[in-house]
Design an enzyme around this catalytic site. Structure first.
Site, PDB file in Angstrom:
ATOM      1  N   TYR A  54       0.829  -1.202   0.000  1.00  0.00           N
ATOM      2  CA  TYR A  54       0.000   0.000   0.000  1.00  0.00           C
ATOM      3  C   TYR A  54       0.862   1.249   0.000  1.00  0.00           C
ATOM      4  O   TYR A  54       1.950   1.254   0.531  1.00  0.00           O
ATOM      5  CB  TYR A  54      -0.905   0.043   1.232  1.00  0.00           C
ATOM      6  CG  TYR A  54      -1.967  -1.024   1.284  1.00  0.00           C
ATOM      7  CD1 TYR A  54      -2.256  -1.824   0.189  1.00  0.00           C
ATOM      8  CD2 TYR A  54      -2.691  -1.256   2.467  1.00  0.00           C
ATOM      9  CE1 TYR A  54      -3.231  -2.800   0.263  1.00  0.00           C
ATOM     10  CE2 TYR A  54      -3.659  -2.229   2.536  1.00  0.00           C
ATOM     11  CZ  TYR A  54      -3.928  -3.006   1.433  1.00  0.00           C
ATOM     12  OH  TYR A  54      -4.889  -3.971   1.503  1.00  0.00           O
ATOM     13  N   SER A 254     -13.393  -5.081   0.644  1.00  0.00           N
ATOM     14  CA  SER A 254     -14.333  -4.533  -0.350  1.00  0.00           C
ATOM     15  C   SER A 254     -15.788  -4.851  -0.004  1.00  0.00           C
ATOM     16  O   SER A 254     -16.566  -5.251  -0.877  1.00  0.00           O
ATOM     17  CB  SER A 254     -14.017  -5.051  -1.754  1.00  0.00           C
ATOM     18  OG  SER A 254     -12.995  -4.298  -2.349  1.00  0.00           O
ATOM     19  N   LEU A 256     -18.045  -2.892   0.392  1.00  0.00           N
ATOM     20  CA  LEU A 256     -18.867  -1.962  -0.387  1.00  0.00           C
ATOM     21  C   LEU A 256     -18.551  -2.054  -1.873  1.00  0.00           C
ATOM     22  O   LEU A 256     -18.916  -1.164  -2.645  1.00  0.00           O
ATOM     23  CB  LEU A 256     -18.649  -0.528   0.103  1.00  0.00           C
ATOM     24  CG  LEU A 256     -18.992  -0.264   1.568  1.00  0.00           C
ATOM     25  CD1 LEU A 256     -18.755   1.200   1.917  1.00  0.00           C
ATOM     26  CD2 LEU A 256     -20.430  -0.662   1.861  1.00  0.00           C
ATOM     27  N   GLY A 259     -16.759   0.808  -3.106  1.00  0.00           N
ATOM     28  CA  GLY A 259     -17.617   1.991  -3.097  1.00  0.00           C
ATOM     29  C   GLY A 259     -18.782   1.937  -4.058  1.00  0.00           C
ATOM     30  O   GLY A 259     -19.673   2.793  -4.015  1.00  0.00           O
ATOM     31  N   LEU A 261     -21.332   0.010  -4.180  1.00  0.00           N
ATOM     32  CA  LEU A 261     -22.634  -0.236  -3.567  1.00  0.00           C
ATOM     33  C   LEU A 261     -23.250   1.018  -2.943  1.00  0.00           C
ATOM     34  O   LEU A 261     -24.402   0.990  -2.512  1.00  0.00           O
ATOM     35  CB  LEU A 261     -22.521  -1.350  -2.522  1.00  0.00           C
ATOM     36  CG  LEU A 261     -22.411  -2.757  -3.133  1.00  0.00           C
ATOM     37  CD1 LEU A 261     -21.935  -3.768  -2.099  1.00  0.00           C
ATOM     38  CD2 LEU A 261     -23.741  -3.189  -3.735  1.00  0.00           C
ATOM     39  N   GLY A 263     -23.899   3.427  -4.799  1.00  0.00           N
ATOM     40  CA  GLY A 263     -24.714   3.908  -5.903  1.00  0.00           C
ATOM     41  C   GLY A 263     -24.128   5.113  -6.609  1.00  0.00           C
ATOM     42  O   GLY A 263     -24.733   5.644  -7.559  1.00  0.00           O
ATOM     43  N   LYS A 264     -22.923   5.528  -6.210  1.00  0.00           N
ATOM     44  CA  LYS A 264     -22.374   6.775  -6.754  1.00  0.00           C
ATOM     45  C   LYS A 264     -21.963   6.678  -8.222  1.00  0.00           C
ATOM     46  O   LYS A 264     -21.752   7.708  -8.862  1.00  0.00           O
ATOM     47  CB  LYS A 264     -21.181   7.244  -5.921  1.00  0.00           C
ATOM     48  CG  LYS A 264     -19.985   6.299  -5.896  1.00  0.00           C
ATOM     49  CD  LYS A 264     -18.931   6.835  -4.925  1.00  0.00           C
ATOM     50  CE  LYS A 264     -17.769   5.883  -4.763  1.00  0.00           C
ATOM     51  NZ  LYS A 264     -16.801   6.373  -3.751  1.00  0.00           N
TER      52      LYS A 264
END
Length: 366
Positions: A54, A254, A256, A259, A261, A263-264
């Site tokens: 990372y 993950s 989400l 990210g 999920l 909806g963005k």
């Protein structure tokens, strides 16, 4: 108050939410990261996860930066280390050839140990020593193999397949796994790690390590960190049973779907600084079937007047084999919203609605 649980068979008590860190040093500055760590500790999120590779997306310029940021935080807040269950990871082999049409089975990081990284004694030892130095700590609570050394399904690859050259002779993987096990057990005896775990691993790989550890009186893996979310529930099959019956912590990353999920990305939206936007408007959770499912899950959340991200995280938290979902955030609002998800309990009606979507469109991601 944040609920806690035990990390597999390790005896280590952790928060039900794990703080992911991979954006620190790329999408987030050190100041952002310090603010997130402060907030996490104030809200009893004591389980933090990082990795030598990372920040993400991984590149030579940011290799190790996330660990360095966490190390600086511990240097400025010496007492914090005593309250944190700290996890990191070591990378595996560089790419293996695959048939036409398949991506590499994992990424090749030529800047990590001259591109020769693998899970042998020399590599794992060098990786751990460097991680401890960057993190400014004497030990890790959990040290994970970031992905298998062998070809396997991961990072957007749905199915396992066999290349003729991969058909190793009997006992071939036993010898490789045993060297890894012996190395990790040495770290435990030396007090450099308290437990060890797997990541992006299959049921076969997990059982192979369990079997060899048992036969050779070595420490068994205590955790498996894999992708798991409403769009990718494949681990509900064989691996979930392994985790339950063998008392292994399951750590969904993950949760989400990077990210998605939230909806963005629906209706062809590409928010500035969002993950898929930075990756060139692509990602493993951005295909027609995923977008169709996301729209339906977001609809369920809105009908029930809850945040889509909190519904997705609460779903993970209520699965019987899940120990602690790993959340990641690039803004404080996202972090606060994600941590608050542990207070949400989904009703039977909401869970049934989720299952109805899943039954019609199962596992559209990756």
């Amino acid at each position: 108050m944040m609920e806690t649980t035990i990390l597999g068979h390790s005896g280590i008590r952790v928060s039900r939410i794990c703080l992911g860190t991979m954006t620190w040093g790329e999408q987030n500055t050190q100041a952002d990261a310090f603010e997130q760590m402060d907030y996490a500790l104030r809200h009893d999120v004591n389980f933090w996860d990082t990795a030598e590779i990372y920040a993400v997306p991984p590149k030579a310029e940011t290799y190790g930066h996330t660990e360095e940021i966490i190390g600086r935080y511990f240097a400025e807040h010496p007492q914090a280390r005593h309250h944190v269950v700290l996890a990191s990871k070591v990378v595996g082999r560089t790419p293996h050839p695959r048939p036409d049409g398949y991506p590499p089975h994992h990424h090749g990081f030529t800047w990590v140990r001259e591109g020769q990284a693998k899970h042998d004694r020399r590599n794992i030892t060098e990786a751990l020593e460097n991680s401890l130095r960057r993190l400014q700590t004497d030990y890790l609570d959990l040290y994970q193999l970031h992905w298998p050394d062998r070809p396997s399904q991961r990072f957007g690859v749905r199915d396992f397949f066999v290349i003729e050259d991969d058909m190793a002779p009997d006992g071939y993987y036993d010898d490789i796994f045993l060297e890894t096990l012996d190395t990790l057990n040495g770290f435990i005896k030396d007090g450099k790690i308290r437990s060890w775990g797997l990541s992006n691993e299959t049921a076969w790989g997990t059982m192979k390590y369990l079997s060899l550890a048992d036969r050779n009186s070595m420490a068994k893996p205590t955790a498996v960190q894999n992708p798991y979310n409403l769009l990718d529930r494949r681990d509900e099959g064989a691996l979930s049973e392994v985790c339950i019956r063998e008392n292994i912590a399951y750590l969904p990353y993950s949760p989400l779907a990077a990210g998605a999920l939230s909806g963005k990305y629906l209706n062809n939206q590409w928010p500035e600084h969002a993950r898929f936007t930075l990756l060139g408007k692509k990602g493993r959770y951005h295909n027609p079937k995923c977008l169709e499912a996301i729209a339906q899950y977001v609809g369920i959340a809105h009908i029930n007047r809850i945040e889509p991200t909190q519904m997705a995280l609460a779903f993970c938290l209520q699965r019987p084999f899940v120990t602690a979902p790993i959340i990641g955030a690039t803004t404080m609002d996202q972090l606060k919203n994600n941590i608050a998800s542990h207070e949400l309990r989904l009703s039977r009606e909401i869970l049934d609605a989720i299952e109805a979507v899943h039954d019609k469109n199962p596992n559209p991601g990756p």
